[in-house]
Design an enzyme around this catalytic site. Sequence first.
Site, short mmCIF file in Angstrom:
data_model
loop_
_atom_site.label_atom_id
_atom_site.label_comp_id
_atom_site.label_asym_id
_atom_site.label_seq_id
_atom_site.Cartn_x
_atom_site.Cartn_y
_atom_site.Cartn_z
N THR A 135 33.41 91.42 37.33
CA THR A 135 33.46 92.56 38.25
C THR A 135 34.88 92.97 38.61
O THR A 135 35.11 94.11 39.02
CB THR A 135 32.70 92.24 39.54
OG1 THR A 135 33.28 91.08 40.17
CG2 THR A 135 31.23 91.98 39.28
N ASP A 136 35.86 92.07 38.45
CA ASP A 136 37.22 92.37 38.91
C ASP A 136 37.78 93.64 38.30
O ASP A 136 38.41 94.45 38.99
CB ASP A 136 38.16 91.21 38.59
CG ASP A 136 38.05 90.06 39.57
OD1 ASP A 136 37.14 90.09 40.43
OD2 ASP A 136 38.87 89.13 39.49
N SER A 162 37.45 88.60 33.75
CA SER A 162 37.97 89.96 33.52
C SER A 162 39.35 90.15 34.13
O SER A 162 40.06 91.09 33.77
CB SER A 162 37.00 91.01 34.07
OG SER A 162 36.93 90.98 35.48
N THR A 208 31.99 86.34 35.84
CA THR A 208 31.26 85.44 36.74
C THR A 208 29.85 85.17 36.23
O THR A 208 29.33 84.06 36.38
CB THR A 208 31.22 86.02 38.16
OG1 THR A 208 32.56 86.12 38.66
CG2 THR A 208 30.41 85.13 39.09
#
Length: 322
Positions: free
Chosen positions: A85-86, A52, A12
């Site tokens: 962040t995933d 990710s 992101t």
Amino acid sequence: MASIQVLGTGGTIASRGQGTAGSVAADGAATLTAGLTGGHTVTARDILTTGSYRLTLQDLRIIAEQVQETLEQDDVDGVVVTHGTDTMEETAFLLDLVHDSPKPVVFTGAQRPADSDAPDGPHNLAEAVAAAAEDRLRGAGVVISFAGSIRTARGARKIHTTAASPFAGGVEVAHLAGNDVVVTAFPGPRRALPLPGQAFDSMSVEIITAYPGATPTLMRHAADDGAHAVVLAGTGIGNAGDGFAEAVAELTGNGVPVILSSRTPWGPVIPTYGNGGGKDLARAGAVVSRDLNPFQARILAAVLLAADPNPQTFAARFTRYS
């Protein structure tokens, strides 16, 4: 003044809207670092530029290799990895498993895209650079820096889909107070594993979740489909319903390790209950993940089995590093 290298992987923090196609990782590391100010020397290069959620085990291995190569450079004092962040908790944990340098490695990212009205990436990146340059974090291993908090990669989890501070767990080792990094804790010494080789790329470690009415059919299917190991995300402190203990015995008897973790966000796995509970699962051969969540347990299992597929020694090796 420290020399910090920023390695971009996408996420992101690097994403911009593409019309009806949605936001897509597009900005390189040089773009992300262009606005940084401060006294440190910052260089940037890209490893990947992707979300990710699209990463494979091969991608994680390549990131780990590139980070280690960067740490070996005499003119680099620390590394920042920008990442989605995933799945940040998985990549950061892999790097922590193999991290054998005192130089800090800091993961960071963003919850809002680079072209949003109020992007959080630039501030997070500036804080991550400060953390990577902090002498008192040398030897702390791999950490995640996000929204003013710096925590160990081991045990960290993304707990909110949109909050500015989406991570919890692990141990908070420092926080930002204005421009100052305030160190509050320090992890103990760790055994570093060797970097995984190409065998890691094709490791199949499946996660099966227990819930009311669940059957072990998917566990058996995973093994029949070639899984090298299975992580059972049990309920509570590590339990599952009818038939799971028998399935664990079958899989382990056929050389497919089973790791007992928990679908509960926090707390250790403690085999306690009979009648199909954790006591029976452990007796049947399941290896207890202790405090590792299912996703980080999966990464550790893949690293260990890629290095040595012998199921007879797996339990002892997993316990040593978990």
